[in-house]
Design a protein around this motif. Structure first.
Motif, short mmCIF file in Angstrom:
data_model
loop_
_atom_site.label_atom_id
_atom_site.label_comp_id
_atom_site.label_asym_id
_atom_site.label_seq_id
_atom_site.Cartn_x
_atom_site.Cartn_y
_atom_site.Cartn_z
N ASP A 271 0.84 -1.21 0.00
CA ASP A 271 0.00 0.00 0.00
C ASP A 271 0.87 1.26 0.00
O ASP A 271 0.59 2.23 -0.71
CB ASP A 271 -0.91 0.02 1.24
CG ASP A 271 -2.14 -0.88 1.08
OD1 ASP A 271 -2.55 -1.13 -0.08
OD2 ASP A 271 -2.69 -1.32 2.10
N MET A 275 1.34 4.48 -2.80
CA MET A 275 1.31 5.92 -2.53
C MET A 275 2.49 6.61 -3.20
O MET A 275 2.35 7.66 -3.83
CB MET A 275 1.37 6.19 -1.02
CG MET A 275 0.19 5.64 -0.25
SD MET A 275 -1.36 6.31 -0.84
CE MET A 275 -1.25 7.98 -0.23
N THR A 428 -5.68 4.15 -7.18
CA THR A 428 -5.25 5.36 -6.47
C THR A 428 -5.04 6.54 -7.43
O THR A 428 -5.52 7.64 -7.20
CB THR A 428 -3.97 5.06 -5.66
OG1 THR A 428 -4.33 4.19 -4.59
CG2 THR A 428 -3.35 6.32 -5.08
N LYS A 432 -7.04 10.08 -7.30
CA LYS A 432 -6.24 11.29 -6.97
C LYS A 432 -6.35 12.32 -8.09
O LYS A 432 -6.50 13.51 -7.84
CB LYS A 432 -4.77 10.92 -6.78
CG LYS A 432 -4.50 10.10 -5.55
CD LYS A 432 -3.74 10.89 -4.50
CE LYS A 432 -3.80 10.11 -3.21
NZ LYS A 432 -3.66 10.79 -2.02
N LYS A 534 -8.47 0.31 -1.40
CA LYS A 534 -7.63 1.28 -2.10
C LYS A 534 -6.53 1.71 -1.14
O LYS A 534 -6.80 2.07 0.00
CB LYS A 534 -8.45 2.51 -2.50
CG LYS A 534 -9.64 2.20 -3.38
CD LYS A 534 -10.50 3.43 -3.53
CE LYS A 534 -11.94 3.05 -3.80
NZ LYS A 534 -12.85 4.16 -3.57
N HIS A 536 -4.74 4.35 -0.81
CA HIS A 536 -4.78 5.69 -0.21
C HIS A 536 -5.80 5.79 0.92
O HIS A 536 -5.86 6.81 1.59
CB HIS A 536 -5.00 6.78 -1.27
CG HIS A 536 -6.23 6.57 -2.12
ND1 HIS A 536 -6.28 5.65 -3.14
CD2 HIS A 536 -7.44 7.17 -2.10
CE1 HIS A 536 -7.47 5.69 -3.72
NE2 HIS A 536 -8.20 6.60 -3.10
#
Ligand code: HC1
Length: 567
Positions: A271, A275, A428, A432, A534, A536
């Motif tokens: 994860d 990011m 992600t 975003k 997800k 984020h």
């Protein structure tokens, strides 16, 4: 079609097939050893010998069917010749079955029994070769090699690496890197696919279990373990469960019983990788950085691109892999949180991958002189430790990973299957950039096991082209096409092993396409069952950026979580 007779029965079969292919379709079993479908069909071992009227005794894997062919697959003479061939192979094979790591999972041992070999009448000359343990990942024992050449074919045809060849001729033949160099000195990617191809124990992983036992016995050390995504859908096979069976909860308990102080999850740092990598992609798209961005979590792939395509190193993501990010976070954030001196924390990884041992040992993989990861064992080595400890794995109660580095989302779980890193990243990046929520989290075009898959994603009105590459041979072909300007992408996922980590070189033996697909589906089912899917939205990751790392791509993140490559 042609008509043939097999063991007294008439059949109509497709022309152009070999006897073995026809027999397979007719469900008539002919034993094989050197044969690997579509990869190694060279008639080297002669175990599949059959009697062909008018042509004598022939290997079924290379002899073509033709109209009127009369074949005997099971006559007394055929059985006797197969036994004889097996005895000749055994005549210079070490009789070390009791201590051998492939014992009870060895094709040679199984076949000798099936063929009814009761003894070896010949005591041939034996060459005593040196072990090649030059690499941190893979050990070659040419004394156990039966010259089937399955490793040679897989290294060439599946991975396109060509690190192994038959050297010399006749009795002196040895399967090794060219000029009998050691694996360390050639462009081996350490993917370990040769281990899956090997029917015996002539190629195996470097065993790191002893050092892990030592760490576990050291009371001064705080020993934490991280478990890769793909291990939780394959470890059960070592204990008789079906491929794809989910055993994460038992795995955690097994780790506690072995004595690890904390049981954490590589899915957490997967994860975190998303990011950082999503941020990297977005900033390269915005600022005109090197594209396509190439993923960097598969260490066999990294070694491959460094050897074969180093002009594309600027395209590689600078993100460390989740394994290394985990180590860096355990010895910084977690150490600080717990008030433990980072030097007293030892990080052990359980990985489906032999190249992860090499990755952990790379000199780049440390922060301020502190190694990210101290020891790496494969799924197979972990199973061995569980058995050595007398743990009744199948009857273990389940348990949960420890917090905080065991809190994860479904996006991280699918890292272990080809296409998973891309899908996790797209979830992600899409949210975003576009600022709205994805209606459907599954990106169907990036799923599956085809060698190359392509998809397009709309980011702020622009179509972003992505590709997923499954296995190193396919990587070579696609990189050449990119360099020639025939293909254009923004983001490419490459996993070194066919199927991704579920097919890694450290996974249970056998590993084949069907088994890989079941393990992959196991990971998709874990993702589908999670509340948070997800990266984020991982609450621990959100907190870590708030309190510790600041922003993705920021200077602290850079020091801990990014790396450089060797040209
Ligand atoms: Fe893999 Fe990865 S997915 S590379 O295959 O990015 O080994 O499982 O642990 O690091 O997460 C391997 C698996 C693994 C890393 C992650």
């Amino acid at each position: 079609d042609v008509n043939i007779e097999v063991d007294g029965q008439e059949f109509e079969v497709e022309s152009g097939q070999t006897i073995l292919e026809a027999a397979c379709e007719l469900e008539i079993k002919i034993p094989t050893l050197c044969y690997l479908k579509d990869k190694n069909e060279i008639g080297a071992c002669r175990i599949c010998i059959v009697e062909v009227e008018g042509s004598g005794y022939q290997p079924a894997c290379t002899f073509p069917v033709s109209d009127g062919l009369v074949i005997k697959t099971n006559s007394p003479r055929v059985r006797q010749l197969r036994r004889l061939n097996m005895e000749l192979i055994l005549a210079n094979h070490p009789q070390e079955c009791l201590q051998c790591e492939r014992s009870t999972n060895c094709e040679l041992q199984r076949l000798a029994k099936e063929l009814g070999v009761e003894g070896v009448r010949f005591s041939g000359e034996v060459i005593d070769y040196e072990l090649d343990d030059s690499t941190p990942s893979i050990v070659r024992d040419p004394n156990k090699c039966i010259q089937c050449r399955r490793c040679v074919s897989v290294c060439d045809k599946v991975q396109g690496v060509k690190a192994l060849f038959p050297n010399h001729r006749g009795f002196e033949t040895i399967i090794s890197p060219a000029f009998n160099k050691s694996l360390e000195d050639v462009a081996c990617s350490f993917c370990g696919q040769c281990i899956h191809a090997c029917p015996v124990a002539a190629i195996k992983e470097k065993d790191n279990t002893k050092e892990v036992w030592q760490l576990l016995n050291d009371e001064k050390k705080h020993v934490v373990v991280q478990i890769a995504p793909a291990v939780r859908v394959s470890l059960g096979e070592e204990f008789g469960l079906d491929p794809g069976t989910l055993v994460a909860d038992k795995l955690v308990t097994a780790c506690r019983r072995l004595g690890f102080d904390k049981v954490f999850d590589t899915v957490f740092s997967a994860d975190l990788t998303i990011m950082e990598e999503a941020h990297e992609l977005i900033s390269r798209l915005e600022t005109g950085g090197s594209l396509p961005l190439l993923t960097s979590c598969s260490p066999g792939w990294i070694k491959y691109i460094e050897h074969f395509h180093n002009d594309l190193l600027p395209n590689l993501s600078t993100c460390k892999s989740p394994q290394q990010m985990f180590g860096a976070m355990a010895k910084s954030y977690y150490a600080k949180m717990k008030g433990i001196n980072p030097e007293d924390i030892m990080v052990v990884s359980i990985m489906p991958c032999t190249a992860k041992k090499f990755e952990a040992a790379r000199e780049e993989m440390e922060v301020d002189g502190i190694r990210d990861v101290d020891s790496v064992i494969t799924t197979r080595e972990f199973a061995k430790m569980i058995k050595m400890a007398g743990i009744d794995f199948l009857n273990l109660p389940g348990d949960k990973f420890d917090e905080p580095l065991g809190i994860t989302t479904g996006a991280g779980d699918i890292f272990g299957v080809t296409g998973g890193v891309m899908e996790a990243a797209l979830r992600t990046v899409y949210e975003k950039v576009n600022g709205d929520e994805l209606e459907r989290l599954e990106f169907d075009n990036v799923r599956g096991f085809a060698g190359v898959r392509e998809a397009e994603v709309n980011l702020n009105g622009e179509e972003i082209k992505v590709a997923i590459i499954n296995g190193l041979r396919n990587a070579n072909d696609l990189l050449e096409a990119i360099k020639a300007g025939e293909k254009e992408y923004h983001f490419v996922e490459v996993m070194g092993c066919p199927g991704g980590c579920v097919g890694g070189g450290g996974q249970p033996i056998p590993t084949n396409e069907e088994i890989i697909a079941k393990r992959g589906n196991g990971l998709y089912s874990i993702d589908a069952s999670k509340n948070i899917r997800k990266s984020h939205q991982n609450p621990v990751i959100e907190k870590i950026y708030e309190n510790y790392l600041d922003n993705p791509g920021g200077s602290k993140a850079h020091d801990l979580l990014h790396t450089t490559y060797r040209s």
